[in-house]
Design an enzyme around this catalytic site. Structure first.
Site, PDB file in Angstrom:
ATOM      1  N   ASP A   1      -3.230   3.364 -10.139  1.00  0.00           N
ATOM      2  CA  ASP A   1      -1.890   2.984  -9.852  1.00  0.00           C
ATOM      3  C   ASP A   1      -0.976   3.143 -11.022  1.00  0.00           C
ATOM      4  O   ASP A   1      -1.448   2.153 -12.008  1.00  0.00           O
ATOM      5  CB  ASP A   1      -1.964   1.521  -9.319  1.00  0.00           C
ATOM      6  CG  ASP A   1      -2.460   1.647  -7.785  1.00  0.00           C
ATOM      7  OD1 ASP A   1      -2.619   2.821  -7.116  1.00  0.00           O
ATOM      8  OD2 ASP A   1      -2.440   0.528  -6.858  1.00  0.00           O
TER       9      ASP A   1
ATOM     10  N   ASP B   1      -1.933   6.058   6.133  1.00  0.00           N
ATOM     11  CA  ASP B   1      -2.315   4.841   6.106  1.00  0.00           C
ATOM     12  C   ASP B   1      -2.457   4.365   7.568  1.00  0.00           C
ATOM     13  O   ASP B   1      -1.691   4.351   8.147  1.00  0.00           O
ATOM     14  CB  ASP B   1      -1.436   3.689   5.420  1.00  0.00           C
ATOM     15  CG  ASP B   1      -1.340   4.081   3.942  1.00  0.00           C
ATOM     16  OD1 ASP B   1      -2.214   4.612   3.259  1.00  0.00           O
ATOM     17  OD2 ASP B   1      -0.124   3.676   3.296  1.00  0.00           O
TER      18      ASP B   1
END
Lengths: 252, 208
Positions: free
Chosen positions: A11, A130
């Site tokens: 990230d 997702d």
């Protein structure tokens, strides 16, 4: 024989890795390029950078990160986060990324997948999904905005649609399993894997090497992605691969 | 030594450029034929679709340059789509004639579980072109492939290395005189990719 891929995910926020590797002798554990090199030496097959910058400046910084990574690394990498237009894709791919990953933006405007695929080829376009199991619907539903908003798509139908539009790969994250470290969502991964003909990367829930074996060998998915267990040194890419090799999974 | 990377608007040239630079050669990314002709060798990269790429090569008159390069026996390395363009014909999108330097046609994978053929696959060596003779390659045999079409009906004499993808024999490296093709991405293939690029560069050095 084609090997199964292990993919660490980083990230990146405003050009810096958040949740960086702990207890590693890196000059700067927040530097995405340093971490990318570290994972390369560990035997990572690919990398994913997820840009979670909130600002325009942060996104511009990501282009520099991509350029520096491409200049110093000889393994492929994907960049996701904040890619909304064909121009965004061009900027990232021309800076040296091998693939771009789209999620919310593709659900808002599915033609984005086709535009990218027509321009760069399907192999450059990863569609990230997702998914969370819904008791009410009796299946896995797709969410946008980092899991905040539920859509009307089931994971299986959206995966099929994404491939029809030109996705070359599906990055499938189980929101139920994410962060739980109790294993990948085997049923979800199998359902999506069986529904499409492009490679599927399983994501969410990795806690140990056996979890990778389960999803790569039993489900026969093509790749598995993890973040925190690698960053926090609970295991390493090298350890996972050594375990997989012992269990007869074909890895590099 | 100077290597020209042919810039005809197809795909990501940055990684190839950087990989060559890391090996200590001067790299020029250009579509200018005079500059390319002055280089010791050229690289033909490429991602995207076959018909678009052929069209671009024709429009920019780079087809003529590539044939002249062959005629002069100067080295060229085609990577991924850049290798496929050197074959006779492709069925990608619409049937399109290729450059015909290698024997064979480009067809879509059929009967495999996943397309694209994406990821690390091991390659077996079949023939040794000059640039691979006396090369020291690492033990690792995996290189990074990403493609939906592959070369088939090839001339076995031109095959240097191949990979097995679910029973399909995928040409990984081909060679014909001064021309070489790599279906995988050597610039993204770790240690072995670097070693192969280096061997190819040393082969170039011996010829110039």
């Amino acid at each position: 024989m084609l090997t199964k891929r292990i993919i660490p995910c980083l990230d990146v926020k405003e050009g810096r890795v958040v949740k960086g590797i702990q207890f590693v002798e890196l000059r700067d554990a927040g530097d995405p390029v340093e971490l990318a090199k570290f994972y390369d030496t560990q035997g990572a097959d690919e990398l994913v950078f997820l840009d979670i910058s909130a600002s325009h400046e942060g996104r511009e910084t990501m282009v520099d990160v991509v350029r520096q990574t491409a200049a110093s690394l000889a393994i492929p990498f994907t960049v996701g986060g904040g890619i909304r237009t064909l121009d965004d894709m061009k900027r990232i791919l021309r800076a040296g990324a091998d693939k771009v990953s789209v999620n919310t933006s593709a659900l808002e405007r599915p033609e984005l997948i086709k535009e990218g695929s027509d321009y760069f080829g399907a192999q450059c376009i990863v569609v990230a999904i997702d998914a969370r199991y819904s008791e009410e619907d009796g299946t896995w539903m797709v969410y946008t905005h980092g899991g905040r908003n539920k859509t009307t798509w089931t994971a299986v139908e959206w995966a099929k649609e994404a491939v029809r539009l030109g996705a070359g790969e599906i990055l499938l994250t189980s929101m139920n399993q994410d962060g739980e470290k109790s294993g990948f969502d085997v049923k979800l991964t199998k359902a999506v894997r069986d529904a499409v003909t492009v490679p599927v990367i399983a994501s969410g829930g990795a806690g140990n090497a056996e979890h990778f074996r389960e999803v790569l060998q039993d489900v026969d998915t093509d790749a598995a992605l993890a973040a925190s267990i690698f960053h926090y040194k609970e295991t390493s890419v090298a350890e996972v691969k050594s375990y997989l090799r012992d269990k007869g999974v074909c890895v590099r | 030594m100077k290597i020209g990377v042919i810039d005809y608007g197809m795909g990501n040239l940055f990684s190839v450029e950087q990989a060559l630079k890391r090996l200590g050669v001067e790299v020029l990314v250009t579509a200018d034929q005079q500059q390319l002709a002055a280089a010791d060798a050229v690289v033909l990269p490429g991602v995207g679709a076959f018909p678009d790429a052929m069209k671009r090569l024709e429009e920019t008159k780079l087809v003529d340059f590539i044939y002249a390069q062959k005629e002069a026996n100067k080295p060229l390395l085609g990577i991924c789509l850049g290798m496929q363009l050197l074959f006779e014909h492709s069925v990608e999108v619409a049937p399109t004639k290729g450059l015909g330097i290698f024997t064979g046609t480009i067809e879509r994978f059929n009967g495999v579980s996943r397309i694209p053929h994406m990821g690390w696959n091991d390659v077996a060596l079949q023939n040794e072109p000059q640039w691979l003779q006396n090369a020291t390659l690492p033990e690792a045999r995996h290189v990074y492939f990403v493609h939906s079409f592959y070369a088939t009906n090839i001339d076995e004499q031109q095959l240097v290395a191949y990979a097995d993808y679910e029973g399909v024999r995928v040409p990984g490296i081909v060679s014909n005189g001064s021309f070489t093709g790599m279906q995988f991405h050597p610039e993204k293939s770790g240690e072995l990719g670097v070693a192969l690029l280096q061997s190819w560069l040393e082969g170039v050095k011996r010829t110039c």
